[in-house]
Enzyme design. Sequence first.
Site, PDB file in Angstrom:
ATOM      1  N   ASP A   1     -71.529  23.991   4.784  1.00 27.22           N
ATOM      2  CA  ASP A   1     -72.116  24.799   5.845  1.00 27.22           C
ATOM      3  C   ASP A   1     -71.795  26.269   5.561  1.00 27.22           C
ATOM      4  OD1 ASP A   1     -73.299  25.445   8.333  1.00 27.22           O
ATOM      5  OD2 ASP A   1     -71.321  25.518   9.260  1.00 27.22           O
TER       6      ASP A   1
ATOM      7  N   LYS B   1     -83.346  26.065  18.676  1.00 26.94           N
ATOM      8  CA  LYS B   1     -82.979  27.323  18.002  1.00 26.94           C
ATOM      9  C   LYS B   1     -82.953  28.486  18.984  1.00 26.94           C
ATOM     10  CE  LYS B   1     -83.007  25.504  13.801  1.00 26.94           C
ATOM     11  NZ  LYS B   1     -81.776  25.279  13.034  1.00 26.94           N
TER      12      LYS B   1
ATOM     13  N   ASP C   1     -67.987  22.924  10.473  1.00 29.15           N
ATOM     14  CA  ASP C   1     -67.076  23.166  11.585  1.00 29.15           C
ATOM     15  C   ASP C   1     -67.735  23.010  12.945  1.00 29.15           C
ATOM     16  OD1 ASP C   1     -68.729  25.358  11.465  1.00 29.15           O
ATOM     17  OD2 ASP C   1     -67.154  26.823  11.915  1.00 29.15           O
TER      18      ASP C   1
ATOM     19  N   ASP D   1     -72.770  19.793  12.501  1.00 25.23           N
ATOM     20  CA  ASP D   1     -72.353  19.302  11.190  1.00 25.23           C
ATOM     21  C   ASP D   1     -71.817  17.874  11.249  1.00 25.23           C
ATOM     22  OD1 ASP D   1     -72.844  21.813   9.904  1.00 25.23           O
ATOM     23  OD2 ASP D   1     -70.972  22.568  10.752  1.00 25.23           O
TER      24      ASP D   1
END
Length: 1070
Positions: free
Chosen positions: A408, A525, A769, A773
Amino acid sequence: MSFPKTDTRVSTSGQTSHKVPGYGIQIGYRTLSVRVEDRDLPAKPKVSADPADAIASIDVHLINPEDVYTRYSTHPSFGLEGTAVQRRSKDGKNIISPPATQYWKKAMNYVFGGFNFLMWIAFILTLLSYQPLGQPAPQVFVLGVAILLASNLQREYLAVLLVIIVSATFYALVDWNASRIMKSIKSLIANEASVIRDGKQQVIAASDIVVGDVVVLSAGDRVPADVRIVQASSDLRFDRSLLTGESDMIPGALDATSDNALETRNLALTSTFVVQGACTGVVFATGDRTVMGRLVSMSGEKKFKLTTIQKEVWFFTKIISALALFFFCLSLLLYGVWLRRTYPGYDTTSTAIVNSIGCLTAFVPQGLPVCVALSLTVVARRMAKRHVLVKNLATIETLGCMSVLCSDKTGTLTAGKMMVENIAFFDNHFSVRDIHAKVSKTLEPKMFAGIKALHRIARLCNAAKFDGATIDRPIEERAVKGDPTDTALLRFSEALSIPSLEVSASGLLESWTKNFEIPFNSRNKWALTFMTEDGSAEKEPGSSWMLVKGAPDVLFRSCGRVMQTDGTSIPFGESERQRLATLQNEWSSEGQRVLALCHKSLDGVKLGLSPNDMEELMYSEVQDLTLVGLVGIRDPPREDVPSAIETIRRAGVRVFMVTGDFKLTAVAIARQVGIVSQERIEIIEDVRAAASEKVPPVSRYAVKPDENDPIRSLVLTGEDVSSLTSADWDVIVGFYSEIVFARTTPEQKMKIVEEIKYRGDNTVAVTGDGVNDAPALKAADIGVAMGSGSDVAKEAAALILLKNDFASIPVAIEMGRLVFDNLKKVTLYLLPAGSYTEFMAVFANVLLGMQIPMTTYQQVCFCITNDVVMSISLMYEKPEADLMLRKPRNARTDRLTDWRLFVQVYLFIGLMLWPCAMGMWFLYMHQQHLSFYDVLLVFNKWQDGWQHYPVEQLTEFVYVGSCVYYVTLVFGQYGSLLSVRNRRVSMLHSNPLWGPRRNLVVPCGMVATAAIAVINLYGPGLQRVFDMRPIPAMFWGIPFGFALGILIMDELRKLIVRTYPKSFIAWIAW
C-alpha cells in the site's frame, strides 16, 4: 448529473446488501446459536455460572438507548466520572483469560512425538533381549543398554527411556522458551480504545475499560468490550469473522433485530471489527464476562496445527523412520534366515536384536526436531529486537519464500504524516504558507471570500478528532483519532484563522450542528456531511449545507458550478473541468494527494427523517454540486523506504504498489521510492497487445519473468483490473517487474493478490495499514501491517511492524531465508555421521562378518549428545554474504532435502568420514597383529583361539576398537561442521572466531562434545556397564587430521564452484 449510489445501507429485510469476499482468520471458534425464550424484560440481567445460560440471559439489546444509560449509570456526552471508573475497575481488567493448557497432552507429545517412537521400539526390544531372550546367561552389556534406555529399571516396574527423557526435555525446554518469547513479543502491541470520561473524549488502554464506559468506535477499530450501540452512522458495518468464522460484513443497527444476543445487530461484541462507518456505544460486559470470553471458556484449548516447516520436517521424519525400520527388519531377517544357520554361534538372538537396534538409532537425527523449534525461536527473538511482531513462528520461514511484495502507499511507503500544502480555486492557487500574506496585502479581504467556504468544508466535513488529553498542546503536537487525510485537513483548518474573513475553527464548531453523515469509503471515494447552522430557521437561506470532499476525478462529474477566489461561482463546463484536471495532474505528478471540496445548499430539506430515508435523500442530492476548490496534501515517503526496496529487489523480490490513490500520485511516489525505474510506463493497451501475440503458457507455474528479460514498468487503474482476462493476467504476472495499481477498491486489491498467487509459484506478501487493506492482507501468504495502522489490518496480518519501520521487511526476508538455510545445514551435518557412518558399522557387522565397530550405546549416546549439541550451534549461524542475492525459494519445488543434499551427504562428506572411521578400526586391529582379513568376513570364527588369542583378549580388542571408531567420528565431525557453515564462501573469510560470521557457539560445541567423549571413555561406571575403554594417544590426534582433510576437500569444492559456476561440480552443489 446524478451520482451513482453504492449499496451500503441497511436493507429493510435486515440482510447485508453488499458482501465483501475475504479470507477468515483461522481460529478454533465458530457460531454458537443459543435459544432465547420469549419473556418479560427483567430489570437486571441474570447472572449464571454456565456460559451458555449467561449468553442467553443477555437482554441489553432489547431495551431502548435511554434505558441503557440509566441501567449502567452513565451519560451520553459526559460518560463516567473518575470516581465511578475507580469503583468499577475493582471488577477486574478487561482481559479475556486464555483457555487452560492441557499439560498432559503436551507431555505425551514430548514423550511419543518426533523420532521418540523409534526409541520406544528400541527400549522394548532391549528389555526383551535381556529377559527372556538373554537366558540362560543375559549379558551385562544388554542390561547396560537397558539402563541407558531406562530409568530405575530395578526399582520401578515401569521404565521410562532415558533417551526419551533427554529428547522430551529438549522439546519441552524449547517449547517453553518459544512460548515465553512469543508472549513477551505480543505484549508489545498496544490495544487502545477511545472513550468519553468526565466529558472528554480520550484514548485509554483497552484493558482499563469498565462497564458503563461510553466507547467511540470508527472504521478500523477493534471492539474492545461488549457494547450496546446507542448512536450509529447509516453505513455501519462489522467484521465478525473472529466470532462466527464468516467473513461477510454485518450491518450495525440501533434497534434489536433478533432476540438472540449473538444474532442481533445492535450489539458490538468483543474482538469484532468496525470495517465501515462509526458508532457510539455503552459497555455492558468486559473481560471473561463478554460473549467471546464465555465462548473461550466453553471451547477449551485450540487444536494444534502443523506449520509449513513442521510439515516438511515431519515428511522427512517419515522417510527416515521408514528407512530405519526397513533396515532394522532386514538386519533381523538376515540373522534369522542366513547368519543363524550358516554361521551358528556368530550372534545370539539377544545380541542380534541389540545390534539391529543400531539401524534405528543410526538413522534418527535427534537434533533436527529440536533445531526446528529452536531456530524459529532464535529468529523470532532477533526480529523482536527490530520491533517486528511475528504472530506465528511459521510465518518466519514463509518470509524466505516471498517472491512478490504488494505494498500500500499511504502510511506504508509514505510517512502517513500528511500536510495540506496547496489550495486552489478556479482562478487562482497558492500554497498554505502564503495564505496569510496574500490576504493581508489586499485592501479588500472579501476578494478571498472563497477561503471561508473552503475552510468550512475542511473543518466540518471531517471524521478526525483531537484527543481530549492533548487538546492543550500546540496543534502539530496534538494526538488525533482519524485517518491521515482527515488528520491533515483537521490540522489545516484548526490552524487557519483569518478574523477579517471570519475564518475560525472554534466559531464553526459552536455555530453548526451535524445532522447526518456518510463516511468516506473506498467504493464511493468521497465523504458527505449535512450541517445546519444553529439559531437559523429551517427555511432560512444558507442555513443548511451538504458538504462533500473526495477524489476530484469522481466528484467532477457531479459538479455543476465552480467557485472563484472571491466566493462567486461560474458554470463548471468542459473547459473549466479540463483546467482543474490539468492542475490536479500537475500536483499529483509531484506526489501530492488532491481532494475536491464541494458544497450544496439544502435549504428547506426536511429534518427528522429516518436514517435510511435520510441516506436515500443524500445520495439523490449528490449532483449539481458547487466545486469550492482543490486541496493538495503532501505525504513524503519514509526515509528508509528507497534503500529497503533496493535491498528487496536485489533479493529477487518484485515490489508492486497497490493503492486507492490517483494514478499520477501513485506513479510519482513509486518513482521516488524506487518501485518504478523506467522512463516509459506501459498501460492496459500494451498488456492486451502482448496478450494477443503471446502463446499461452504450458503451466501456470511457468508464468514468471525470465532472468534475461528487460525490466518493464506498468500502471493499471481499478477499472483496468476489473476488465482483465486470464490471458491479460498471464502477461502482467509474467512480463512486468514494476507495477503500480492505482484507484483500487478492497475487492480489487484482493483479486490482484489472488491472481498473482495463482501464477508463477509466487509467494505473495502484502503490506498495509487501513481497513481497505484487510481483505488483501488476509488473502496474502504473508500479511504485513504497520503498528500505527487500524486494528482490522493488524488482526488480518501475520506480521506487524510495531515501529512502522519499512526497513524491517528486508530483515524479515533475510531471517526467513536464514531459518531454512540453517535447517538445511543441520540436516547436512547430521546425516553423514549420525546416519551414514553409524549405519555402516551395523552393515559391516551383519553382512561383512566383522565385529560391530560401534556399539549401540555409542550410537545412542552420539545421537542424543554429540549430534544435538553440535547441531544447535548451527542455529546461531549468521546469514551468509550472498543470502540476499539468491532467488526466493520456491515453496513448491525447493525442499529441505533434495538430491543435491544427498549427493553431498553420501557421495562426498559421508564417503570420506566412514572410511576414515573404519580405517582407524582396522589400524588398531593391525597394531594388535590382526590383519585386514583376520577381521573381515570372520563371522563365527571370532572365538577362543582365533589367531592364537583367548576370547577375553579378542573381546577387549573389540571394546577398544569401538571406542577408536567413536572418537574418530566425534572429531571427524568437526570438519563436517565447519564445511557446512558456508555454501560457497571459504572458511578463511567466515571463521567462527571473529569477523562477520563469528559464532562462538561452534567452538563451545566442539569443546562440549570432546568432553563427552572423554567422560565416556574414562568414566569408571561407563567402562564397567557399557564396556567403554581408554584408547592409545595416537588415536586421539589422528582424527583431527581427518577433520582437516574433510574441510580442505570441501574448500577445494567451493573454490571450483566459485571459479567455474557453470561446471558440473557447481551444478550438483547443494
